[in-house]
Scaffold this motif. Sequence first.
Motif: not given
Length: 411
Positions: A353-356, A380-385, A395-402
């Motif tokens: 669980v990260l911010h950046m 957890v960010t509003d930035g463009n990822m 096996r390496k999954r990325i989820v962006v949560v505004p």
Amino acid sequence: MEMKRNVKRREKRNGKRAGVSRQIRLRRWGLLGLWLLSLVAISFYGGAVSYGFFFGLTLVPVVSAVYLLAVYLRFKIYQKLESRNVVCGQPVPYFFVLQNDDYFAFTSVGVRLFSSFSYVEKLPDGTSYELLPGDKYTFETKLVCKYRGEYEVGVKEIVITDFLRLFQISYRVPETIKALVLPRVVRVDELQCIADIQTLLQRETYRAQTQADVVVRDYVPGDALKQIHWKATARAQALKVRNRTGEEQAGIAILCDTKRYSGDNREYLPLENKMLEVLLTLTVYFAQRNMACEICYGQRGMVRSHVQDLQDFDAFYRQAARIDFAKEESVEETGRQALTSGVGRECRILFFVLHMWSDVVWKMAEQIAAGGGIAVLCLVTDGNMDEYLKLGSERKRIVVVPVEAELEGKL
């Protein structure tokens, strides 16, 4: 959606205040114009009427100032929150009272609320009230805190305007209310980021039981003292902890970043609140299904907690509510400590669980994937990822949560 509503509320408040300020300025210019005309009148014509008009206009600001001072000294406001300890997003009974105990009327008394982190239901900010002698207005409503933390809520300032609407003063309420807001627990029906492997994971977790009670492991912060195996500790000259009989090996681990990234509470409160929501949502999801979970986070040193069921989660929730985000914390260092202590070897899924974005954490994710596990980075960010999302794989999954988004359908 919540962010858009907050922006609209702020724009509406600011527009209303700007309109009131504009009207006051126009009245002041009008008074000044009349005063100059009266000055011209006594200079060229004289007479009792001209002098009376001049002195009357000259006394208006003085009388207004005396009136404002009297209201400032005599006006009373009472406010109360049912409980100082509240849960983020849950309405709490709140009331305040405006009271006039004097023999003259208060023509325009307004209240301004703490509106950045909380709001009061059915009460528009900046509303003005007229209080006749003996009048009392009681407002019984509910207050909602939007973010976890400790901050002031309710009425912030009193705004007083004189009877001719020429002058206005505002002052801070002497005794404000400070609420201690606990994080919200969001329960989701499904984690979409691991939806394709949940059935397999749950079946394997039920079979992954520990050996007998004599098996011990190294002590980590957060372990209960009653679990310490004193004979093994004496032999090894280091603290050893017994595994509880029937305790499941942790098939899931969660590593949470606890670094404070800003000194402005308008920035860090919403962010830290959402990160804790993600952490608690993941934890309670697995606790409801009796799937063992290890949680690691930095707190001037790594803290490691074991959650196997809802009873364990209740204890962890109280612990998570006290998590202190600090500038000196490093998710990279906490991650290294977690992997060194064996978290990576014990779990099949590791959530970050990260911010950046962090290249160091990404290398850890690659290490987990190379060992046959699955790493899930929850950003957890509003930035463009978008650039980082391209790096994701099975096996390496990325989820962006505004920061202001609801978690249902995001995780």
